[in-house]
Design an enzyme around this catalytic site. Structure first.
Site, short mmCIF file in Angstrom:
data_model
loop_
_atom_site.label_atom_id
_atom_site.label_comp_id
_atom_site.label_asym_id
_atom_site.label_seq_id
_atom_site.Cartn_x
_atom_site.Cartn_y
_atom_site.Cartn_z
N GLU A 109 0.71 -1.60 -0.18
CA GLU A 109 -0.34 0.05 -0.06
C GLU A 109 0.86 1.35 -0.02
O GLU A 109 1.86 1.21 0.56
CB GLU A 109 -1.24 -0.01 1.35
CG GLU A 109 -2.44 0.72 1.21
CD GLU A 109 -2.71 0.95 1.94
OE1 GLU A 109 -2.90 0.49 3.03
OE2 GLU A 109 -3.83 2.35 2.87
N ARG A 148 4.81 -12.77 10.03
CA ARG A 148 5.67 -11.23 9.70
C ARG A 148 6.62 -11.14 10.27
O ARG A 148 7.02 -12.10 11.21
CB ARG A 148 4.35 -10.13 10.96
CG ARG A 148 3.42 -9.92 10.22
CD ARG A 148 2.95 -8.61 10.49
NE ARG A 148 2.99 -7.28 10.12
CZ ARG A 148 2.65 -6.75 9.61
NH1 ARG A 148 1.36 -7.62 8.55
NH2 ARG A 148 2.60 -5.10 8.81
N LYS A 158 4.18 0.83 10.13
CA LYS A 158 4.13 2.24 8.88
C LYS A 158 3.43 3.44 9.74
O LYS A 158 3.88 4.45 9.61
CB LYS A 158 3.75 2.07 7.34
CG LYS A 158 4.42 0.96 7.01
CD LYS A 158 3.82 1.48 5.20
CE LYS A 158 3.12 -0.06 5.17
NZ LYS A 158 2.91 -0.21 3.90
#
Ligand code: ATP
Ligand code: MG
Length: 554
Positions: free
Chosen positions: A37, A261, A271
């Site tokens: 993204e 992750r 982020k």
């Protein structure tokens, strides 16, 4: 797991892929995607996903699409798109196609109408609070919305109205009509389109409705013919919905697989949190060398190979875990040891005058650029009458077995001569300000005929030739191993002393060094010129120290 699989050391995704290839699924074709993204810079967690997706494509003769998952107009920006592409190329990966989920907005709009036509989606006028109320809880079934049984015609016309800007933000949403009593909360009539009057970084003001993640991701995969859509564990619960949309829309059957992750000690990886550090000026930007971003690591002097080697080494897991950042530093050090140029820099200078050396004379000395790499060649450094050594390399009253300099003792100056300390000069306060030494003219490195044996070898710079540099030394950004798992705001755990700026005197060969060059300041650590370093103002970042206790178990 069968024995053959174990022997080949396949990870669980490779096992699935090999099974698919063997069974002739998609004619043995493999296409993965990396779907960032564009709402921030890539970090080391992304690198893990990148290495996995591009690595699989490489291994199985397939390809990887770079797809910008840009369905949320509010947080996304072209600056991020450019940075992401730059970082990917720098890591050494090439994508087959550059795609944007926003390019599918027209198609996704049609898909939504198809679901409505099949009686599988409806426009809901409930407020967010009302929807939440009716959704139920994991232990309690949901209840149907009063708008759930609208006719296909009414739904189609309301949905067109949403797209035309007839309604206010938040006043209506399109929901899939699935199962309000499902055990999976995501299957309880999830919202698939919402009204949002926002400017999109690519589509501008064309749309005022935007698809939700779940109604964009799988369909984008399908439109591109992605065979294996690999994401992280938080999407496990989304898989059922992913499959439902694909089945009901009767489109290409992409499949989703999940892995854990990457989390790294002493940093944060979200982020949203990294953006806070940037916006609140806790760091100097996304590429601050303390950041876990790819751009920060590049600025710090990490190399693509060390990052890729690290990702390969940690492999992929099915359970979340926390990896010790010193493992990453191990790989950085390993590569820099092989590739960096050895140079001399003095941080805490003590002046040494060589009393028997000719005034004004400069004696060229040959220095190997990198003893680990015979092809790296050598360079010339001038030795002069007045030099700096490290203050720490001298002791007036040394303990036994002290092999550095002390009164009456000898040491070798790296690449130059053996010197002997004759006199210690102090100021009125008793502080040592200068050493008077003599050198042994027959002891020059490379043609030493002195017959002397000395153990200590010190680095040095000739004062008249040395350059002043600013050196930035970094420590962990956080004081605790896992700031995200602590109670309270993660920013409470910031290490206030993560940056120390010191002065150093460096050898003249560094005058024109650039951020591409990697150095070992001998006996100290690995350093890299900062992006903004210039001949007028030399600035170095410390990449990593020479040694740390980390052992990689085989
Ligand atoms: P963040 O929470 O940091 O915003 P994200 O998952 O929302 O992360 P995306 O830009 O959506 O970030 O991620 C792109 C791809 O990178 C996704 O496939 C995602 O699963 C993967 N990814 C992101 N963070 C990690 C991580 N820490 N470890 C492994 N893969 C990750
Ligand atoms: Mg995301």
């Amino acid at each position: 797991m069968s024995e053959t699989v174990k022997e080949k050391g396949l990870n669980f995704i490779e096992e699935i892929i090999e099974g698919d290839i063997k069974s002739g699924k998609h004619n043995g074709r493999l296409l993965t995607r990396f779907p960032p993204e564009p709402n921030g810079y890539l970090h080391i967690g992304h690198a893990k996903s990148i290495c996995l997706n591009f690595g699989l494509a490489e291994k199985y003769n397939g390809g990887t699409n770079l797809r910008f998952d840009d369905t949320n107009p509010v947080t996304e920006d072209t600056e991020y798109v450019d940075a992401i592409k730059h970082d990917l190329k720098w890591l050494g990966f090439n994508w087959v196609n550059e795609m944007y989920a926003s390019d599918y907005f027209d198609q996704l709009f049609k898909y939504a109408k198809k679901l409505i036509s099949k009686g599988l989606a409806y426009v809901d006028d409930s407020s967010a609070a009302e929807m939440a109320e009716l959704k139920g809880t994991p232990t309690q079934e949901g209840k149907p919305s009063p708008y759930r049984d609208r006719t296909v015609e009414e739904n189609l016309s309301l949905f067109e109205g949403m797209a035309n800007g007839d309604f206010e933000e938040g006043s209506r949403a399109l929901r899939a009509k699935i199962d309000m009593s499902s055990n999976n909360m995501l299957m309880r009539d999830p919202i698939i389109y919402r009204i949002k009057y926002a400017n999109h970084h690519r589509t501008g003001n064309k749309w005022c409705i935007y698809p939700m993640y779940d109604f964009a991701h799988g369909q984008s995969d399908s439109l591109e013919g992605i065979t294996h859509s690999i994401c992280t564990l938080e999407f496990v619960a989304h898989r059922e919905l992913y499959d439902w949309f694909i089945e009901k829309l009767e489109i290409f059957p992409s499949k989703q697989y999940e892995f854990a992750r990457l989390n790294l000690t002493y940093t944060v990886m979200s982020k949203r949190k990294l953006l806070q550090l940037v916006n609140e000026n806790i760091v100097e930007g996304w590429d601050d060398p303390r950041m876990p971003t790819i751009s920060g690591m590049r600025r710090r002097g990490y190399t693509p190979k060390s990052i890729v080697d690290f990702c390969d080494r940690i492999g992929i897991q099915k359970r979340d875990n926390l990896i010790d950042v010193s493992l990453l530093e191990f790989f950085v050090r390993e590569e820099l040891n092989k590739t960096s140029t050895r140079v001399m820099a003095v941080f805490n200078p003590l002046k040494v005058v060589i009393t028997n050396f000719e005034e004004g004379h400069l004696e060229p000395c040959t220095m190997d650029n990198n003893p680990e790499d015979p092809e790296s060649g050598s360079r010339i450094i001038n030795f002069g009458k007045e030099i700096y050594i490290e203050r720490d390399d001298f002791m007036e009253n040394p303990p036994n077995k002290y092999f550095r300099l002390s009164p009456g003792k000898m040491v070798r100056l790296k690449g130059a001569y053996i010197i002997q300390c004759e006199e210690v000069i102090k100021d009125e306060a008793g502080e040592i300000i200068e050493l008077r030494c003599t050198y042994v003219p027959t002891s020059k490195s490379g043609k030493d005929e002195s017959g002397l044996k000395v153990k200590g070898v010190l680095h040095w710079v000739t004062i008249s030739e040395s350059l002043e540099a600013e050196v930035r030394i970094y420590d962990r950004l956080f004081k605790v191993e896992d700031p995200s798992s602590q109670d309270g705001d993660f920013k409470e755990f910031i290490n206030e002393d993560s940056l120390t700026i010191v002065k150093a005197f460096v050898e003249p060969s560094l005058a024109n060094a650039t951020a591409e060059d990697k150095f070992q300041f001998i006996r100290n650590g690995y350093f890299v010129p900062d992006l903004n370093s210039s001949r007028e103002k030399l600035v170095f970042n410390k990449t990593v120290g020479l040694k740390e206790g980390f052992k990689v178990s085989k």
